[in-house]
Design a protein around this motif. Structure first.
Motif, PDB file in Angstrom:
ATOM      1  N   ARG A 279     -16.395 -86.926  57.638  1.00 48.28           N
ATOM      2  CA  ARG A 279     -16.531 -87.476  56.286  1.00 48.28           C
ATOM      3  C   ARG A 279     -16.282 -86.386  55.233  1.00 48.28           C
ATOM      4  N   ILE A 280     -16.833 -85.197  55.438  1.00 50.52           N
ATOM      5  CA  ILE A 280     -16.627 -84.084  54.492  1.00 50.52           C
ATOM      6  C   ILE A 280     -15.147 -83.736  54.398  1.00 50.52           C
ATOM      7  N   LEU A 281     -14.481 -83.675  55.530  1.00 49.62           N
ATOM      8  CA  LEU A 281     -13.051 -83.351  55.529  1.00 49.62           C
ATOM      9  C   LEU A 281     -12.256 -84.367  54.724  1.00 49.62           C
ATOM     10  N   GLY A 282     -12.555 -85.647  54.920  1.00 52.63           N
ATOM     11  CA  GLY A 282     -11.832 -86.685  54.205  1.00 52.63           C
ATOM     12  C   GLY A 282     -12.110 -86.660  52.716  1.00 52.63           C
ATOM     13  N   GLU A 283     -13.368 -86.491  52.338  1.00 51.48           N
ATOM     14  CA  GLU A 283     -13.742 -86.528  50.925  1.00 51.48           C
ATOM     15  C   GLU A 283     -13.226 -85.327  50.147  1.00 51.48           C
ATOM     16  N   THR A 284     -13.084 -84.191  50.818  1.00 51.37           N
ATOM     17  CA  THR A 284     -12.642 -82.970  50.119  1.00 51.37           C
ATOM     18  C   THR A 284     -11.132 -82.788  50.137  1.00 51.37           C
ATOM     19  N   GLY A 285     -10.408 -83.625  50.887  1.00 48.67           N
ATOM     20  CA  GLY A 285      -8.953 -83.493  50.965  1.00 48.67           C
ATOM     21  C   GLY A 285      -8.503 -82.306  51.796  1.00 48.67           C
ATOM     22  N   THR A 286      -9.363 -81.867  52.710  1.00 48.09           N
ATOM     23  CA  THR A 286      -9.043 -80.733  53.571  1.00 48.09           C
ATOM     24  C   THR A 286      -8.088 -81.162  54.688  1.00 48.09           C
ATOM     25  N   THR A 287      -7.124 -80.308  54.994  1.00 53.93           N
ATOM     26  CA  THR A 287      -6.203 -80.597  56.094  1.00 53.93           C
ATOM     27  C   THR A 287      -6.749 -80.067  57.412  1.00 53.93           C
ATOM     28  N   VAL A 288      -6.553 -80.833  58.469  1.00 55.10           N
ATOM     29  CA  VAL A 288      -6.807 -80.387  59.843  1.00 55.10           C
ATOM     30  C   VAL A 288      -5.468 -80.203  60.534  1.00 55.10           C
ATOM     31  N   SER A 289      -5.232 -79.023  61.073  1.00 56.44           N
ATOM     32  CA  SER A 289      -4.034 -78.782  61.884  1.00 56.44           C
ATOM     33  C   SER A 289      -4.390 -79.028  63.344  1.00 56.44           C
ATOM     34  N   HIS A 290      -3.816 -80.084  63.887  1.00 54.73           N
ATOM     35  CA  HIS A 290      -4.092 -80.503  65.265  1.00 54.73           C
ATOM     36  C   HIS A 290      -3.098 -79.824  66.201  1.00 54.73           C
ATOM     37  N   ASN A 291      -3.623 -79.166  67.240  1.00 52.75           N
ATOM     38  CA  ASN A 291      -2.801 -78.413  68.189  1.00 52.75           C
ATOM     39  C   ASN A 291      -3.133 -78.865  69.612  1.00 52.75           C
ATOM     40  N   PRO A 292      -2.687 -80.053  69.997  1.00 46.47           N
ATOM     41  CA  PRO A 292      -3.138 -80.631  71.267  1.00 46.47           C
ATOM     42  C   PRO A 292      -2.765 -79.827  72.501  1.00 46.47           C
ATOM     43  N   SER A 293      -1.558 -79.253  72.542  1.00 46.73           N
ATOM     44  CA  SER A 293      -1.162 -78.501  73.742  1.00 46.73           C
ATOM     45  C   SER A 293      -2.076 -77.317  73.969  1.00 46.73           C
ATOM     46  N   SER A 294      -2.374 -76.575  72.914  1.00 41.79           N
ATOM     47  CA  SER A 294      -3.265 -75.427  73.013  1.00 41.79           C
ATOM     48  C   SER A 294      -4.660 -75.853  73.447  1.00 41.79           C
ATOM     49  N   ASN A 295      -5.179 -76.915  72.838  1.00 41.31           N
ATOM     50  CA  ASN A 295      -6.521 -77.385  73.182  1.00 41.31           C
ATOM     51  C   ASN A 295      -6.609 -77.813  74.634  1.00 41.31           C
ATOM     52  N   MET A 296      -5.548 -78.433  75.142  1.00 38.42           N
ATOM     53  CA  MET A 296      -5.543 -78.858  76.541  1.00 38.42           C
ATOM     54  C   MET A 296      -5.423 -77.665  77.474  1.00 38.42           C
ATOM     55  N   LYS A 297      -4.509 -76.743  77.172  1.00 34.53           N
ATOM     56  CA  LYS A 297      -4.274 -75.620  78.071  1.00 34.53           C
ATOM     57  C   LYS A 297      -5.495 -74.718  78.200  1.00 34.53           C
ATOM     58  N   LEU A 298      -6.182 -74.478  77.080  1.00 33.33           N
ATOM     59  CA  LEU A 298      -7.335 -73.584  77.089  1.00 33.33           C
ATOM     60  C   LEU A 298      -8.634 -74.322  77.398  1.00 33.33           C
ATOM     61  N   ALA A 299      -8.542 -75.602  77.724  1.00 31.88           N
ATOM     62  CA  ALA A 299      -9.724 -76.424  78.041  1.00 31.88           C
ATOM     63  C   ALA A 299     -10.731 -76.388  76.908  1.00 31.88           C
ATOM     64  N   SER A 300     -10.220 -76.391  75.670  1.00 33.09           N
ATOM     65  CA  SER A 300     -11.095 -76.332  74.502  1.00 33.09           C
ATOM     66  C   SER A 300     -11.715 -77.684  74.176  1.00 33.09           C
ATOM     67  N   GLY A 301     -11.030 -78.758  74.536  1.00 35.06           N
ATOM     68  CA  GLY A 301     -11.510 -80.092  74.218  1.00 35.06           C
ATOM     69  C   GLY A 301     -10.444 -80.881  73.481  1.00 35.06           C
ATOM     70  N   ALA A 302     -10.742 -82.130  73.184  1.00 33.24           N
ATOM     71  CA  ALA A 302      -9.795 -83.022  72.506  1.00 33.24           C
ATOM     72  C   ALA A 302     -10.344 -83.380  71.130  1.00 33.24           C
ATOM     73  N   ALA A 303      -9.619 -83.028  70.098  1.00 30.95           N
ATOM     74  CA  ALA A 303     -10.059 -83.296  68.728  1.00 30.95           C
ATOM     75  C   ALA A 303     -10.118 -84.796  68.451  1.00 30.95           C
ATOM     76  N   ARG A 304     -10.996 -85.171  67.535  1.00 33.18           N
ATOM     77  CA  ARG A 304     -11.233 -86.593  67.226  1.00 33.18           C
ATOM     78  C   ARG A 304     -10.245 -87.058  66.145  1.00 33.18           C
ATOM     79  N   ILE A 305      -8.968 -87.012  66.495  1.00 36.16           N
ATOM     80  CA  ILE A 305      -7.922 -87.281  65.518  1.00 36.16           C
ATOM     81  C   ILE A 305      -7.903 -88.742  65.091  1.00 36.16           C
ATOM     82  N   ALA A 306      -8.119 -89.648  65.997  1.00 35.35           N
ATOM     83  CA  ALA A 306      -8.118 -91.066  65.629  1.00 35.35           C
ATOM     84  C   ALA A 306      -9.172 -91.350  64.568  1.00 35.35           C
ATOM     85  N   GLU A 307     -10.361 -90.788  64.738  1.00 31.98           N
ATOM     86  CA  GLU A 307     -11.424 -90.977  63.757  1.00 31.98           C
ATOM     87  C   GLU A 307     -11.088 -90.282  62.437  1.00 31.98           C
ATOM     88  N   MET A 308     -10.494 -89.108  62.516  1.00 37.34           N
ATOM     89  CA  MET A 308     -10.118 -88.395  61.287  1.00 37.34           C
ATOM     90  C   MET A 308      -9.116 -89.207  60.475  1.00 37.34           C
TER      91      MET A 308
END
Length: 466
Positions: A279-308
């Protein structure tokens, strides 16, 4: 009269109506898009009166891609740290290599990355953070000469940690806060706005490497200078543990507290976040840079892009770097972004190809604060245009050009690239520098770098090498 006239097959405009024009054409003059429409209509004014005519009847013509998270210094580090999670990946391999760079090696790495990005359809990008030992001026000047468009962040830091681990940053990368901050101002004064293609941003390191006071100083100065800030945030669970334990705040709450949210801020990864943080990200107009390949390779997790996206967060795409992705191909990244959300949510309709294409074009332009200039093919905008060859088995039959671009294409399908109205690649040949020289320089530089850092370049494979 036009400088360049592209006679298309399909024109994916990404304009306000998201028009897709069959048998379309685009006319470019003095770097600006002068006409977009049906080929048979525009031919009368431009076919015989243009300096360059590109026949693209079997191609898709679309806006150039914008990569919102790039590590130029990691081009030489491909496959240097496979099979490691983020923090050991950094401590044992990536930071020791980056901390041993000489300026000529960092430049060779940057050249290699820019070469790959241009050849795979990227026309603009955001570098996440260069340090002084890389010889930043030489890198900026090469980027300008290459023809590509770039926002280049300079790393700023005054601590040596990462999350709850103190003093783990490699000594070769450590810089005093005043030094890194003032050098960002120097670069900004020297290069910001150069030919409308180069911008200098602040690139504070991840929480644990920057004090609250310095974060706030960065935020205030960036707003004063009307420039941007980019920072890794909430990439792994350790980031949540750190801000929660030390500050009593979740990562996005912490960023908001120190002033690092808003339309001039690109937060990278943002995997481990709550509903309230979205909600804070949306209200403030902040950008999220989504990097799915990196997140998958490093087992960091999956960002909640659909909700964003449902909360109107401006989500853009990034490839990250050589050791966390192994490629800087943003076309391939689109497919990973499109597939990861259905897997994470168990909903086949969690994200659409149209949304992913917006992330790679318009949303990226908005992230760099240049959506008034680029990101779509519209009259009056600067001409950042790529031409994708669809006359291939994997893109046939062309039932849906948007779906094919996201799910079936790769960067190697890009055949021409126009940036700021200049033909930078034609028939997959770079026109602004010598591709062969860049590859040779990179090979030599990598050998020297790995040898100096004491890191073996032998392939980490479980099969016998003979």
């Amino acid at each position: 009269m036009a400088d360049i006239y592209v006679r298309g097959g399909w024109i994916i405009t990404m304009d306000s109506s998201r028009r897709i024009i069959r048998d379309g054409a685009v006319a470019v003059e003095d770097g600006v898009i002068r006409a977009v429409g049906k080929r048979d209509v525009l031919d009368k004014d431009y076919l015989h009166y243009s300096d360059i005519v590109i026949n693209a009847e079997r191609d898709i013509v679309m806006p150039g891609l914008i990569n919102t998270h790039v590590h130029l210094a990691q081009g030489l580090l491909r496959a240097c740290a496979d099979y490691l999670p983020l923090i050991p990946w950094l401590k044992e391999r990536v930071w020791p290599l980056q901390g041993n760079y000489k300026p000529e090696e960092a430049l060779a790495s940057a050249k290699l990355v820019v070469l790959e990005m241009i050849k795979t359809g990227t026309t603009g990008f955001l570098e996440t953070g260069l340090v002084g030992r890389y010889g930043i001026d030489n890198i900026v000047e090469f980027i300008h000469g290459s023809g590509i468009r770039a926002a280049i962040a300079r790393h700023v830091m005054d601590l040596k940690g990462y999350a709850l681990e103190d003093n783990i940053l490699h000594e070769g990368l450590v810089e005093p806060g005043d030094t890194s901050f003032k050098d960002t101002l120097r670069l900004h004064s020297k290069y910001h706005g150069w030919d409308g293609r180069i911008w200098i941003w602040f690139g504070p390191r991840t929480p644990g490497a920057v004090s609250v006071e310095l974060y706030r100083r960065i935020s205030e100065k960036a707003r004063e200078l009307k420039t941007g800030v980019t920072m890794h945030l909430a990439e792994v669970r350790e980031d949540v543990e750190y801000t929660s334990k030390v500050f009593g705040k979740k990562p996005v709450e912490f960023a908001h507290w120190v002033g690092l949210t808003g339309p001039n801020t690109v937060l990278v990864h943002v995997v481990w976040v709550s509903d309230e943080e979205i909600r804070i990200l949306g209200e403030t107009g902040t950008t999220v840079s989504h990097n799915p390949s990196s997140n998958m390779k490093l087992a960091s997790g999956a960002a909640r892009i659909a909700e964003m996206l449902s909360h109107r967060v401006n989500v853009a795409l990034g490839t990250d770097g050589g050791p966390s992705n192994n490629t800087y191909d943003l076309v391939r990244e689109m497919k990973h972004a499109a597939l990861l959300q259905p897997l994470r949510t168990l909903r086949a309709d969690a994200i659409r190809a149209e949304q992913v294409l917006e992330m790679a074009t318009l949303n990226g332009a908005r992230a760099l604060m240049i959506d008034n200039m680029v990101g779509s093919i519209e009259v009056g905008k600067r001409a950042d245009i790529i031409v994708v060859d669809y006359w291939s088995p994997h893109l046939h039959p062309l039932n849906n050009p948007v779906s094919h671009l996201v799910y079936a294409a790769s960067g190697s399908d890009v055949k021409h690239s126009i940036i700021d109205g200049r033909l930078v690649m034609f028939e997959r040949r770079i026109l602004t520098f010598k591709e062969e020289d860049v590859i040779e320089e990179a090979e030599k530089a990598a050998w020297n770098l790995y040898t100096r850092a004491g890191i073996c370049r032998e392939p980490d494979v479980s099969w016998p090498l003979v």
